[in-house]
Each structure stands twice: as C-alpha cells, then as structure tokens.
Scaffold this active site. Structure first.
Site, PDB file in Angstrom:
ATOM      1  N   ASP A 272     -12.503  -7.515   3.598  1.00  0.00           N
ATOM      2  CA  ASP A 272     -13.908  -7.865   3.716  1.00  0.00           C
ATOM      3  C   ASP A 272     -14.615  -6.613   3.229  1.00  0.00           C
ATOM      4  O   ASP A 272     -14.664  -5.613   3.945  1.00  0.00           O
ATOM      5  CB  ASP A 272     -14.278  -8.153   5.179  1.00  0.00           C
ATOM      6  CG  ASP A 272     -15.737  -8.550   5.309  1.00  0.00           C
ATOM      7  OD1 ASP A 272     -16.568  -7.955   4.607  1.00  0.00           O
ATOM      8  OD2 ASP A 272     -16.053  -9.434   6.109  1.00  0.00           O
ATOM      9  N   HIS A 273     -15.090  -6.649   1.986  1.00  0.00           N
ATOM     10  CA  HIS A 273     -15.495  -5.366   1.398  1.00  0.00           C
ATOM     11  C   HIS A 273     -16.667  -4.714   2.131  1.00  0.00           C
ATOM     12  O   HIS A 273     -16.903  -3.525   1.989  1.00  0.00           O
ATOM     13  CB  HIS A 273     -15.746  -5.490  -0.112  1.00  0.00           C
ATOM     14  CG  HIS A 273     -17.053  -6.086  -0.480  1.00  0.00           C
ATOM     15  ND1 HIS A 273     -17.284  -7.436  -0.505  1.00  0.00           N
ATOM     16  CD2 HIS A 273     -18.227  -5.511  -0.843  1.00  0.00           C
ATOM     17  CE1 HIS A 273     -18.525  -7.664  -0.877  1.00  0.00           C
ATOM     18  NE2 HIS A 273     -19.132  -6.502  -1.080  1.00  0.00           N
TER      19      HIS A 273
ATOM     20  N   HIS B  71     -18.908 -11.153   6.028  1.00  0.00           N
ATOM     21  CA  HIS B  71     -19.672  -9.902   5.986  1.00  0.00           C
ATOM     22  C   HIS B  71     -20.673  -9.784   7.143  1.00  0.00           C
ATOM     23  O   HIS B  71     -20.741  -8.766   7.823  1.00  0.00           O
ATOM     24  CB  HIS B  71     -20.446  -9.781   4.675  1.00  0.00           C
ATOM     25  CG  HIS B  71     -19.595  -9.941   3.444  1.00  0.00           C
ATOM     26  ND1 HIS B  71     -18.295  -9.510   3.378  1.00  0.00           N
ATOM     27  CD2 HIS B  71     -19.868 -10.470   2.228  1.00  0.00           C
ATOM     28  CE1 HIS B  71     -17.805  -9.779   2.169  1.00  0.00           C
ATOM     29  NE2 HIS B  71     -18.741 -10.364   1.453  1.00  0.00           N
TER      30      HIS B  71
HETATM   31  C1  BG6 Z   1     -19.276 -11.162  -2.054  1.00  0.00           C
HETATM   32  C2  BG6 Z   1     -19.862 -12.536  -2.256  1.00  0.00           C
HETATM   33  O1  BG6 Z   1     -18.299 -11.187  -1.054  1.00  0.00           O
HETATM   34  O2  BG6 Z   1     -20.314 -10.274  -1.680  1.00  0.00           O
HETATM   35  C3  BG6 Z   1     -20.951 -12.503  -3.307  1.00  0.00           C
HETATM   36  O3  BG6 Z   1     -18.833 -13.424  -2.668  1.00  0.00           O
HETATM   37  C4  BG6 Z   1     -21.991 -11.466  -2.963  1.00  0.00           C
HETATM   38  O4  BG6 Z   1     -21.568 -13.767  -3.462  1.00  0.00           O
HETATM   39  C5  BG6 Z   1     -21.326 -10.130  -2.664  1.00  0.00           C
HETATM   40  O5  BG6 Z   1     -22.845 -11.333  -4.073  1.00  0.00           O
HETATM   41  C6  BG6 Z   1     -22.337  -9.142  -2.128  1.00  0.00           C
HETATM   42  O6  BG6 Z   1     -21.729  -7.901  -2.061  1.00  0.00           O
HETATM   43  P1  BG6 Z   1     -22.591  -6.575  -2.130  1.00  0.00           P
HETATM   44  O7  BG6 Z   1     -21.596  -5.495  -1.901  1.00  0.00           O
HETATM   45  O8  BG6 Z   1     -23.200  -6.540  -3.505  1.00  0.00           O
HETATM   46  O9  BG6 Z   1     -23.609  -6.680  -1.072  1.00  0.00           O
END
Ligand code: BG6
Length: 508
Positions: free
Chosen positions: A183-184, A246
């Site tokens: 989960d980045h 997230h």
């Molecule tokens: C991803 C989603 O996990 O997170 C995307 O699949 C989204 O739809 C992205 O745009 C958002 O990541 P960040 O790091 O740009 O907030």
C-alpha cells in the site's frame, strides 16, 4: 543503512505503467544511494515480445522521464540498466514458468547471485492468483536455496470474499512473512510521520482522544482524472481504489493506540484493532453516510476538461464513483462518539492529502462576543504535496480590546534543506529487500478493511436508487458532501496548495 543481500527482482507486468513510472525510477534512486545489493539483477517479465536490449532502452528512457528528484545523478543510468534483463511469458501457460525457472538459473549462474528472489506482481489484479500458483508449481517459491518473497500490488481482492480467497491461495503456497502486500501510502514519509508526531511528542497524545477532539477529517484529493487507466478504474471506483486501502491505513495510524514496540506485528496489531472497531455502516444507512460522485465535463481555467464517461476505457453509462465522502465512527474507548470524515476524489481542484484533527472549543467562550465565531484549533498533517505540519490557534491581535485572530504555526519538510524525502516505492522496495514488513498490510488487516467496505459496495449494487452525483471536474465534489458534517457552520476544510493562505478557498 543496511545494504540488502544479493538478489534478483522479478517484476511481472514489466512493460506496464507502474514499472516505468514508479518502480524503475525508485530502484535507480536506491542505486544512487548505494542501497541496492552488491549483486542485483532486475528481470522484467511481460507478455510482449521484446529483447533485453530494447527493454533496457525503455527503462533508461523511463528513468529520464519519471525521475522526480532532479538531483539524481543521471550519469549512472547505463550502470543501472546493465543489470536489467527481459523475459517473455504467457501468464496463463504453466510451461512458461518452467522456462522462467531456467532463465533464473541462467541469470544466477552468470551474475553469481545466490538463490534470493523477489517476485513483484505489477500485473492486472486478476492475474495474481494464477501467477503465484504457477510460480509455486514450477518450484520457484521453494526457499531451499535462498529466500523467496512476493510483493502484491493493490487492490488486494475486489471485495471481502475475493480477498479471503487470494489470502487462502497465497497461504497454501507460502508463509505470511514471505508476502508483502503493498500500500504505497504506507511508504510515504509523512504517513509514517503520523506515528512519530503522535508517539515522540508528549504534547499531542494527551489530547488525542474523545475528550479533546471534536472530529477528524482525512482528505486525499487528486486534480487529475483517470488518465489512461479508465479500463481498470471503471471496475474499481474510488472506494476500492483509494478508501479501502490508502485512506483506511491513514485512519489506522491516526487512531491507533501506541504500539508496544516498532516490531512490524506490534504496529500492525494496533492498526488491526482500529479496523476491528470501525462501526459498520449498515446497507440501509449507506445513502445517508456515504456520498458518491462522478466528474462531469467542465472548464478549468478556460480549458475544456472531459467528463469521466468520456474517458478512454470507461463505459458510456458508467455508474462508477470517482469521488467518495463518508462519515463513520470508531467504537472504542478512545474515539467513542468522535466522527471521522473521509473523502477522496479525482478531478478535484488540487492535489492534496491531509489529516486534520479538529480540537474541541474551550468550555467557556470568553472572547466570543468580540470576534464572533472562533476558528478554534486544528492540527493539519500534510501528507502531500508540501509535506509538513500546521497548527492553527487563536491569538490576540495587538491593540485595544480582545480581537482574536486564528494564526498558523507551520512546519514544512522542505525547510530541512539537507533532507531528501524518498519516494514511497523507494522505501518499500528497499524494505522488502531487507525483509522488513512493517509498512505492508497483513492478511487480517486487509480482510478487516474489506469487511467494513463490503456493505457499502453491496448497498450501491443492490439499490440503484442511491444517487451518484455528478460534479463538474475541478470542483470539490458533489454538494451533499457538505451535509455529512453535522454542526452549525461546520464544513470540510478546503485545502489549497498554500496552506498558510486561508483566503485561497476554492469555490464550488
Ligand atoms: C493509486 C491509485 O493507488 O494511488 C490511483 O490506484 C491514485 O488511482 C494513486 O491516483 C494516488 O497516489 P498518490 O501517491 O499520487 O497520492
């Protein structure tokens, strides 16, 4: 920092966007910091025919294009791609995994890397089960000669049932400590800083509960649309794409009890307890507590922006939400009665993610008559961009009487001039290499999060009368979102890039 042991990283879906935009630039950055293993090979795997030479050129181009940190030493690109190879594979063909095994033996022999291998699933999610099963059947998850780890990209499952099924399949093939569910958001510095802010400072924690906190608001807004991911997104929607993972992880870190240590399971146990305490939103209450929206065409700064249904890969009659706002409670001792408001959407006015702790007003309003309504105290943890922390409090304006003004105490990470904020994927890839699972979701966490999300999905599916509101691209989502927040004069915080400038409200 510890240097990881020698290993091969196999990325499935290597010709896809995620690999080019995020994974390869992050690996390149790790190399520039001397944080890749002494001996390291990146083996890209994909369905398309391509030579390793062509793949190297593509990856070199990706590094040039997608490296955000302009301080990176680009002269090392050739050194990086020297260790990159490509292998073609048909994901559904069992015999291709045997060939992959041969390829890996060859790479190991040529590079002198022992048996440590990490497999990264960066393919469409419906391939995860097949790939993992076939890897195992080809004997590639066997740990006799070195560790084998699997990284699974989100979304992990489509609902509770599919997440459970995927967990069952994975557990049949390997142990939980070999599985890294990414989960980045957990790799973002400022998300981790939520824990440091809370548990390294004596001043916040005593106030961090139902006695002093009025409500908590978590926003993750994106100004972009679905870009070229319409096909995937139309079957996912904002609830699955952002909230189930997230946003709930941010809720977990904001609401959890102090862990007994920094041990991965100590932290994940506390997050799990928060998820277990989420008050379920019953199907019949979904309409009232969860607002969904979809962006429609509009003009942003004079430029026409298409609506969601006109995007490539999206059904012309799609009812997929690109915006969700919801209100819920956490039924435990600390948070009983405190509403949590969470929203996320695409094509909103700006890109910003933040956690806002709204503190209660003082019990007696000594100054109220002089200034009208007091703004009160808010602690705003800015996850991105402009990472930092903002504390808002009331102060006396110099001069006669008691004119009270709400002012800011503002910390920006960027002011720490010598500190570089690593990208989330950089941090997470490094953690898998050293075997640290702290920032990865555990099986029970993922399932419990789905358990909370499932009734919402069911209500939307079973009850077509629940509205999906259109909102013009570039606005803060559908109007009824505001009605979720109860209390006279209370609204969501409408953040703008410049947090210090409270005048910059974005108009609906
Ligand atoms: C991803 C989603 O996990 O997170 C995307 O699949 C989204 O739809 C992205 O745009 C958002 O990541 P960040 O790091 O740009 O907030």
């Amino acid at each position: 920092m510890e240097k990881p042991v020698n290993l091969i990283l196999v990325i499935f879906g290597a010709t896809g966007d995620l690999n080019s935009r995020k994974l390869v630039p992050s690996l390149f950055s790790l190399m520039n910091q001397d944080l890749l293993p002494e001996r390291f090979v990146l083996l890209g795997v994909g369905r398309g025919e391509m030579t390793s030479g062509d793949f190297r050129d593509k990856m070199a181009e990706a590094i040039r294009k997608y490296t955000e940190d302009r301080e990176q030493d680009m002269s090392h690109i050739l050194d990086f791609v020297k260790n990159v190879e490509y292998h073609r594979l048909d994901y559904n063909k069992v015999s291709d995994y045997v060939d992959l095994g041969h390829k890996l033996t060859k790479v190991r022999n040529e590079s002198g890397i022992g048996g440590n291998i990490i497999f990264y699933m960066a393919t469409p999610p419906n391939m995860y089960e097949t790939i993992c099963t076939d890897l195992s059947e080809a004997g590639l998850t066997d740990q006799a000669e070195g560790f084998r780890r699997i990284i699974i990209e989100k979304p992990f499952g489509y609902d509770l049932e599919s997440a459970k099924r995927l967990n069952t399949v994975l557990h049949r093939l390997m142990d939980e400590d070999q599985i890294f569910r990414i989960d980045h958001y957990l790799g973002k510095e400022t998300v981790q800083n939520l824990m440091v802010t809370r548990f390294a400072n004596g001043i916040f924690e005593p106030l961090w509960n139902r006695n002093y906190v009025h409500r908590i608001e978590i926003t993750s807004a994106e100004s972009m649309g679905v870009e070229d991911r319409g096909g995937y997104y139309d079957s996912a929607g904002a609830l699955r794409d952002m909230v189930q993972n997230h946003l709930l992880q941010m809720v977990g870190l904001t609401a959890m009890e102090p862990p007994s240590s920094l041990d991965p399971d100590a932290i994940r146990n506390e997050v799990l307890k928060v998820f277990q305490s989420l008050q379920p939103i019953r199907e019949e209450d979904v309409e009232k507590n969860v607002i969904r929206g979809q962006y429609i065409a509009s003009k942003i700064r004079g430029e026409c922006v298409m609506g969601y249904r006109q995007e490539k890969g999206v059904d012309l009659n799609s009812r997929t939400e690109t915006f969700v706002a919801m209100k819920f409670f956490i039924n435990n001792w600390r948070w009983g009665g405190v509403p949590f408001y969470v929203r996320s959407g695409k094509r909103l006015p700006t890109r910003v993610t933040e956690v806002v702790i709204h503190f209660k007003q003082t019990p007696h309003h000594l100054f109220q008559r002089v200034v009208g309504k007091l703004a009160g105290n808010q602690l705003i943890i800015r996850i991105q961009p402009d990472e930092g922390i903002l504390l808002k409090f009331d102060m006396k304006e110099p001069g006669a009487g008691f004119i009270v003004k709400n002012v800011n105490m503002d910390f920006h990470y960027k002011d720490l001039a010598d500190v570089r904020v690593p990208s989330a994927y950089e941090r997470l890839l490094y953690d898998v290499m050293i075997g640290d699972s702290t920032l990865f979701s555990r099986d029970d966490e993922v399932e419990t999060a789905w358990k909370f999300i499932d009734p919402i999905q069911k209500a939307w599916k079973n009850n077509p009368d629940i509205k999906i509101y259109g909102y013009p691209a570039g606005t803060w989502g559908p109007e009824p979102t505001n009605e979720l927040i109860e209390g006279e004069g209370l609204t969501w915080r409408y953040p703008c890039k410049n947090m210090a400038d409270e005048e910059l409200y974005c108009e609906l």
